[in-house]
Each structure stands twice: as structure tokens, then as C-alpha cells.
Design a protein around this motif. Structure first.
Motif, PDB file in Angstrom:
ATOM      1  N   ARG A  24       0.841  -1.208   0.000  1.00 26.68           N
ATOM      2  CA  ARG A  24       0.000   0.000   0.000  1.00 26.68           C
ATOM      3  C   ARG A  24       0.873   1.252   0.000  1.00 26.68           C
ATOM      4  O   ARG A  24       0.563   2.248  -0.659  1.00 26.68           O
ATOM      5  CB  ARG A  24      -0.929   0.007   1.220  1.00 26.68           C
ATOM      6  CG  ARG A  24      -2.001  -1.067   1.197  1.00 26.68           C
ATOM      7  CD  ARG A  24      -3.099  -0.757   2.204  1.00 26.68           C
ATOM      8  NE  ARG A  24      -2.601  -0.639   3.559  1.00 26.68           N
ATOM      9  CZ  ARG A  24      -2.496  -1.639   4.423  1.00 26.68           C
ATOM     10  NH1 ARG A  24      -2.867  -2.863   4.050  1.00 26.68           N
ATOM     11  NH2 ARG A  24      -2.044  -1.449   5.641  1.00 26.68           N
ATOM     12  N   LYS A  64       2.332   1.804  -3.474  1.00 33.19           N
ATOM     13  CA  LYS A  64       1.295   2.298  -4.388  1.00 33.19           C
ATOM     14  C   LYS A  64       1.044   3.784  -4.150  1.00 33.19           C
ATOM     15  O   LYS A  64       0.846   4.554  -5.097  1.00 33.19           O
ATOM     16  CB  LYS A  64       0.004   1.497  -4.198  1.00 33.19           C
ATOM     17  CG  LYS A  64       0.050   0.100  -4.786  1.00 33.19           C
ATOM     18  CD  LYS A  64      -1.267  -0.644  -4.558  1.00 33.19           C
ATOM     19  CE  LYS A  64      -1.197  -2.047  -5.142  1.00 33.19           C
ATOM     20  NZ  LYS A  64      -2.440  -2.828  -4.861  1.00 33.19           N
ATOM     21  N   SER A  65       1.055   4.185  -2.879  1.00 37.31           N
ATOM     22  CA  SER A  65       0.891   5.598  -2.539  1.00 37.31           C
ATOM     23  C   SER A  65       2.040   6.414  -3.111  1.00 37.31           C
ATOM     24  O   SER A  65       1.841   7.519  -3.631  1.00 37.31           O
ATOM     25  CB  SER A  65       0.831   5.751  -1.014  1.00 37.31           C
ATOM     26  OG  SER A  65       0.758   7.100  -0.651  1.00 37.31           O
ATOM     27  N   GLN A  66       3.238   5.859  -3.039  1.00 38.47           N
ATOM     28  CA  GLN A  66       4.408   6.546  -3.593  1.00 38.47           C
ATOM     29  C   GLN A  66       4.283   6.703  -5.096  1.00 38.47           C
ATOM     30  O   GLN A  66       4.600   7.770  -5.651  1.00 38.47           O
ATOM     31  CB  GLN A  66       5.684   5.768  -3.250  1.00 38.47           C
ATOM     32  CG  GLN A  66       6.951   6.396  -3.840  1.00 38.47           C
ATOM     33  CD  GLN A  66       8.204   5.681  -3.377  1.00 38.47           C
ATOM     34  OE1 GLN A  66       8.509   5.673  -2.185  1.00 38.47           O
ATOM     35  NE2 GLN A  66       8.939   5.072  -4.300  1.00 38.47           N
ATOM     36  N   GLU A 124       1.570   6.892  -6.822  1.00 40.77           N
ATOM     37  CA  GLU A 124       0.574   7.939  -7.102  1.00 40.77           C
ATOM     38  C   GLU A 124       1.220   9.309  -7.000  1.00 40.77           C
ATOM     39  O   GLU A 124       1.021  10.177  -7.866  1.00 40.77           O
ATOM     40  CB  GLU A 124      -0.594   7.836  -6.123  1.00 40.77           C
ATOM     41  CG  GLU A 124      -1.647   8.924  -6.354  1.00 40.77           C
ATOM     42  CD  GLU A 124      -2.743   8.943  -5.315  1.00 40.77           C
ATOM     43  OE1 GLU A 124      -3.718   9.700  -5.495  1.00 40.77           O
ATOM     44  OE2 GLU A 124      -2.621   8.224  -4.298  1.00 40.77           O
ATOM     45  N   ASP A 129       6.307   5.412   5.959  1.00 34.94           N
ATOM     46  CA  ASP A 129       5.484   6.294   5.142  1.00 34.94           C
ATOM     47  C   ASP A 129       6.332   6.737   3.960  1.00 34.94           C
ATOM     48  O   ASP A 129       7.437   6.252   3.761  1.00 34.94           O
ATOM     49  CB  ASP A 129       4.957   7.490   5.949  1.00 34.94           C
ATOM     50  CG  ASP A 129       6.063   8.173   6.749  1.00 34.94           C
ATOM     51  OD1 ASP A 129       7.213   8.182   6.273  1.00 34.94           O
ATOM     52  OD2 ASP A 129       5.775   8.704   7.836  1.00 34.94           O
ATOM     53  N   PHE A 178      -5.985  14.651  -0.849  1.00 29.78           N
ATOM     54  CA  PHE A 178      -5.193  14.600   0.383  1.00 29.78           C
ATOM     55  C   PHE A 178      -5.586  15.740   1.324  1.00 29.78           C
ATOM     56  O   PHE A 178      -5.983  16.819   0.881  1.00 29.78           O
ATOM     57  CB  PHE A 178      -3.695  14.709   0.061  1.00 29.78           C
ATOM     58  CG  PHE A 178      -3.105  13.479  -0.555  1.00 29.78           C
ATOM     59  CD1 PHE A 178      -2.575  12.480   0.240  1.00 29.78           C
ATOM     60  CD2 PHE A 178      -3.088  13.320  -1.939  1.00 29.78           C
ATOM     61  CE1 PHE A 178      -2.030  11.341  -0.325  1.00 29.78           C
ATOM     62  CE2 PHE A 178      -2.545  12.184  -2.525  1.00 29.78           C
ATOM     63  CZ  PHE A 178      -2.011  11.187  -1.710  1.00 29.78           C
ATOM     64  N   THR A 203      -2.440  13.246   4.073  1.00 31.91           N
ATOM     65  CA  THR A 203      -3.038  11.933   4.284  1.00 31.91           C
ATOM     66  C   THR A 203      -4.367  11.787   3.553  1.00 31.91           C
ATOM     67  O   THR A 203      -5.075  12.760   3.307  1.00 31.91           O
ATOM     68  CB  THR A 203      -3.290  11.671   5.786  1.00 31.91           C
ATOM     69  OG1 THR A 203      -4.112  12.733   6.313  1.00 31.91           O
ATOM     70  CG2 THR A 203      -1.996  11.599   6.558  1.00 31.91           C
ATOM     71  N   ASN A 244      -5.274   4.947   3.421  1.00 30.49           N
ATOM     72  CA  ASN A 244      -4.161   4.100   2.955  1.00 30.49           C
ATOM     73  C   ASN A 244      -2.987   4.882   2.374  1.00 30.49           C
ATOM     74  O   ASN A 244      -2.205   4.337   1.595  1.00 30.49           O
ATOM     75  CB  ASN A 244      -4.655   3.079   1.919  1.00 30.49           C
ATOM     76  CG  ASN A 244      -5.658   2.110   2.509  1.00 30.49           C
ATOM     77  OD1 ASN A 244      -5.497   1.658   3.633  1.00 30.49           O
ATOM     78  ND2 ASN A 244      -6.704   1.812   1.759  1.00 30.49           N
ATOM     79  N   SER A 245      -2.881   6.146   2.726  1.00 34.99           N
ATOM     80  CA  SER A 245      -1.774   6.945   2.186  1.00 34.99           C
ATOM     81  C   SER A 245      -1.327   7.990   3.198  1.00 34.99           C
ATOM     82  O   SER A 245      -2.148   8.727   3.755  1.00 34.99           O
ATOM     83  CB  SER A 245      -2.203   7.636   0.886  1.00 34.99           C
ATOM     84  OG  SER A 245      -1.106   8.249   0.257  1.00 34.99           O
TER      85      SER A 245
END
Length: 402
Positions: free
Chosen positions: A78, A81-83, A85, A119, A141, A155, A158-159
């Protein structure tokens, strides 16, 4: 050091050097070892290394560790994937950035997927702060900690992103100014990495070294660091020891800011316990200092996970560098900045600030009195012992012979 801690370090050493275990002690408490691995933020890496000795581990403990490791892998997925994005958003708008810590550190590991992730930290050019803030908010965010001197947190489900416009751990004064000058071109001198989760930009080696050292010294003087931080440094040295930037640029710079002895200590500790390289440019540090620092790391765990009463000892280290008035000013600034983030209502109604300050100060002394919080004014005997250890490293002290 317990036998479980000793064997944990042996497992890490074999992982770093792509070796197989030669001997497994017969009296290991595997539950205690797994707990220690988790406290040091190396649980996934160590579990992977136990695959060849699965039959030595009690099935119930192995199965629980397996489930925990699968959970970590899902969490790390997760995060990456956030990175990705974030990378997509910034690169689409041609906004310079570089990933720091996290996968940037993992890129130097023999198996990057085993490095623990927390994170997504990224460094930007401060002139783009508002533009990137707007971009992230437009993409769902929420921003917080906007008054922090180094970063803003973003935030959504999930991010969790931390946008740094300055590297954490930079001291005040001339030394801080020299570090800022050295780091000012970091975002414009990046390299592309792809370690399986997608491509991203990170800093060149000399900047990565400074970021790791600043991060480690910042936390080691506070709640403490874990074995993961040491691994970040050891794996980085292993991969870059022969690069010209060490002797041409980095070592002279570290001498000029008072992190030269600290760098040598971290390099020697990694060599002693993980068998990473001890480059020709390393100045050896006394064995007892290495042992004392490793003992402190094992005692506290990653970010003080094993000892919640650890005080922030930074003010006691090299205290001759900071006057009493400077210490008071630093504590006051911390109180003001953190209050705005912990109690956002004080941003809108500034008249409330003095009352909130008073409440937090009284609450702090009550928590110290009931031993729920460590004192930053009167350090404990353990903190005094830690101060005596880290004072030997002369952090941010510059001497003429260097």
C-alpha cells in the motif's frame, strides 16, 4: 546482549552478505527473538532469513511470524502504491522531487523488498511548496502539521506522505547554514531507481549519506534508533564505498560540520556486527564505544519501541554548544509549533494560546511526576549514561585538526 539478540544480529549479518547460516543455537527463545526483530523494525528481513531453518522454530511461533510478515508485505504494498501515485502527480506537472529514506534506502539493500517501510518521505524545492500542496489537496489529500519547520503531512485512506522542504535534523547556527548550502541542489541532482515497485527519483549518493546521518543522529539523541537504521547505513556503505564522492566531497564536508566522528562510528559498528565494508577512508572508533552504542540501540528499539520513557537527550549532548537561554528558546519554539498542530483551534483563536501553553506545561510535569513521561529538564540516570556515550562522538563539534 542476550543470546536472542546475538543470534538476531547473526541472521542480519548473513542476510546482508547473502550467506547461509552455519550454526543455529539449540536454546533460542524464538518468541523472544521474533519480538526483538519487530521492536528493531527488521522482522520481515529476519523472517525471510529463517526460511532455511524453519524446522528449528516451533510451529505456532513460525505460523504467527508468517502471518505477521504477510501483513507487513501487504502494508508495504500500500505504501509503494501511494508513492507511485505521488510520483505520477509530480512528474505529470514537471515538479522536481526526490524520495528520501524508505525505498530510497531500500535501493541499497541486497533484497530491497525486505526493508521496512513506514510512510513516504519526499524532498522538494521550497519554492514549489504551495503549488505541490494545492496539487495534493486537489487529489484528495488533507494537509496537517503545516507549521512544522521541515515538512507538511498529507493523508488520505491508505496513504501517508511527508513533504519535506528541508531535511530533518539540521541544527541551528553556522553549521545548519553549511548543511543547507550543501543540500540546496539535492532536488536538482537526482537519479532514477526502480527496485520492483515502480520507478522513482532519489538523491545522489553524497546527499543520501547526509540525509541518513542527520536522520540517525536526530533520533538516536531522542527516543533512539533501531537496527533498521544501522542497516540503512551499512548497506549504503557496502554499495558506495569505492565511489569518488566520499573522499572528494563528503568526508571534507562531514569534517566541516562535525559529523565525521559520528560517521566513522556508524561505519565501524556496521562492520563489527554486520560485516559490512570498512573502507580505507574509515578512521576506526574504539571497540567499547561501538559496543555501548549497540547496547543502547538494543535497549531502546526502533524509535524507543522498547522503552517509552526515553527522554530526549539532545540538549545534554555537547551542551557547551548551547547556552541556557538558547535551550529555553528552543523548548519554547517547540511548544509553540507543536501546539498549532496538536490543537488547530489555536491557529484561528490566538487568544487561546497562552492557556493551552499553560495546560500543556502543567500536564507535562504531572506526567513526569507519575512516570508516564521522561523529563527533558532532569535526565534520568539512564539518560545521563547515554549522554556520556554520545558526547564521545562530538556530534556537530568541529575541531581544528579535522
Amino acid at each position: 546482549m542476550t543470546k536472542e539478540q546475538s543470534f538476531l544480529i547473526e541472521l542480519i549479518r548473513t542476510a546482508v552478505n547473502n550467506e547461509k547460516l552455519v550454526c543455529v543455537p539449540g536454546d533460542i527463545n524464538w518468541k523472544e527473538l521474533a519480538t526483538e526483530a519487530h521492536a528493531q523494525a527488521v522482522a520481515l528481513l529476519v523472517f525471510d532469513q529463517t526460511s532455511s531453518i524453519k524446522d528449528k522454530i516451533p510451529k505456532d511461533i513460525y505460523d504467527k511470524w508468517l502471518g505477521f510478515s504477510l501483513g507487513l508485505m501487504n502494508k508495504y504494498s500500500r505504501i509503494t502504491k501511494s508513492q507511485q501515485e505521488l510520483v505520477g502527480l509530480l512528474e505529470k506537472e514537471n515538479l522536481p522531487y526526490c524520495i528520501i529514506k524508505g525505498e530510497s534506502a531500500a535501493a541499497y539493500y541486497p533484497n530491497p523488498s525486505l526493508r521496512a517501510l513506514g510512510d513516504v518521505d519526499f524532498l522538494i524545492n521550497p519554492t514549489h511548496k504551495e503549488k505541490i500542496k494545492t496539487l495534493l489537496i486537489e487529489n484528495g489529500f488533507e494537509a496537517s502539521y503545516e507549521n512544522h519547520p521541515c515538512h507538511i503531512v498529507f493523508t488520505k485512506p491508505n496513504s501517508h506522505l511527508e513533504m519535506h522542504f528541508e531535511v530533518a535534523g539540521i541544527p541551528e547556527g553556522d553549521t545548519g547554514d553549511r548543511i543547507r548550502k550543501f543540500m540546496k541542489d539535492a532536488v536538482d541532482n537526482t537519479v532514477v531507481k526502480d527496485i520492483g515497485s515502480g520507478r522513482f527519483r532519489t538523491v545522489e549518493g553524497k546527499y543520501h549519506a547526509v540525509i541518513l546521518l542527520l536522520h540517525m543522529q536526530h533520533h538516536i539523541l531522542g527516543e533512539g534508533i533501531g537496527l533498521r537504521h544501522l542497516l540503512d547505513w551499512g548497506n549504503f556503505v557496502n554499495k558506495t564505498a569505492n565511489e569518488p564522492f566520499w573522499e572528494e566531497e563528503l568526508i571534507p564536508f562531514l569534517k566541516s560540520i562535525g559529523l565525521y566522528t559520528y560517521m566513522n562510528a556508524m561505519t565501524c559498528i556496521c562492520n563489527k556486527y554486520f560485516a559490512t565494508q570498512l573502507p580505507t577512508w574509515t578512521v576506526k572508533v574504539e571497540e567499547n564505544i561501538c559496543s555501548q552504542i549497540m547496547g543502547d540501540i538494543l535497549q531502546g528499539g526502533n524509535f524507543g519501541k522498547k522503552d517509552k520513557l526515553r527522554g530526549r537527550i539532545a540538549d545534554g549532548v555537547s551542551s557547551k554548544k548551547q547556552s541556557k537561554m538558547e535551550k529555553i528558546r528552543s523548548l519554547y519554539n517547540t511548544l509553540v509549533i507543536s501546539t498549532k498542530d496538536v490543537y488547530p483551534i489555536t491557529r484561528k483563536y490566538k487568544i487561546l494560546c497562552p492557556f493551552v501553553y499553560l495546560y500543556r506545561i502543567v500536564r507535562y510535569f504531572l506526567l513526569v511526576g507519575f512516570r508516564k513521561k521522561a523529563s527533558i529538564i532532569n535526565p534520568s540516570e539512564d539518560d545521563k549514561k547515554r549522554i556520556s556515550i554520545y558526547n564521545k562522538l562530538r556530534i556537530f563539534e568541529v575541531t581544528e585538526n579535522e
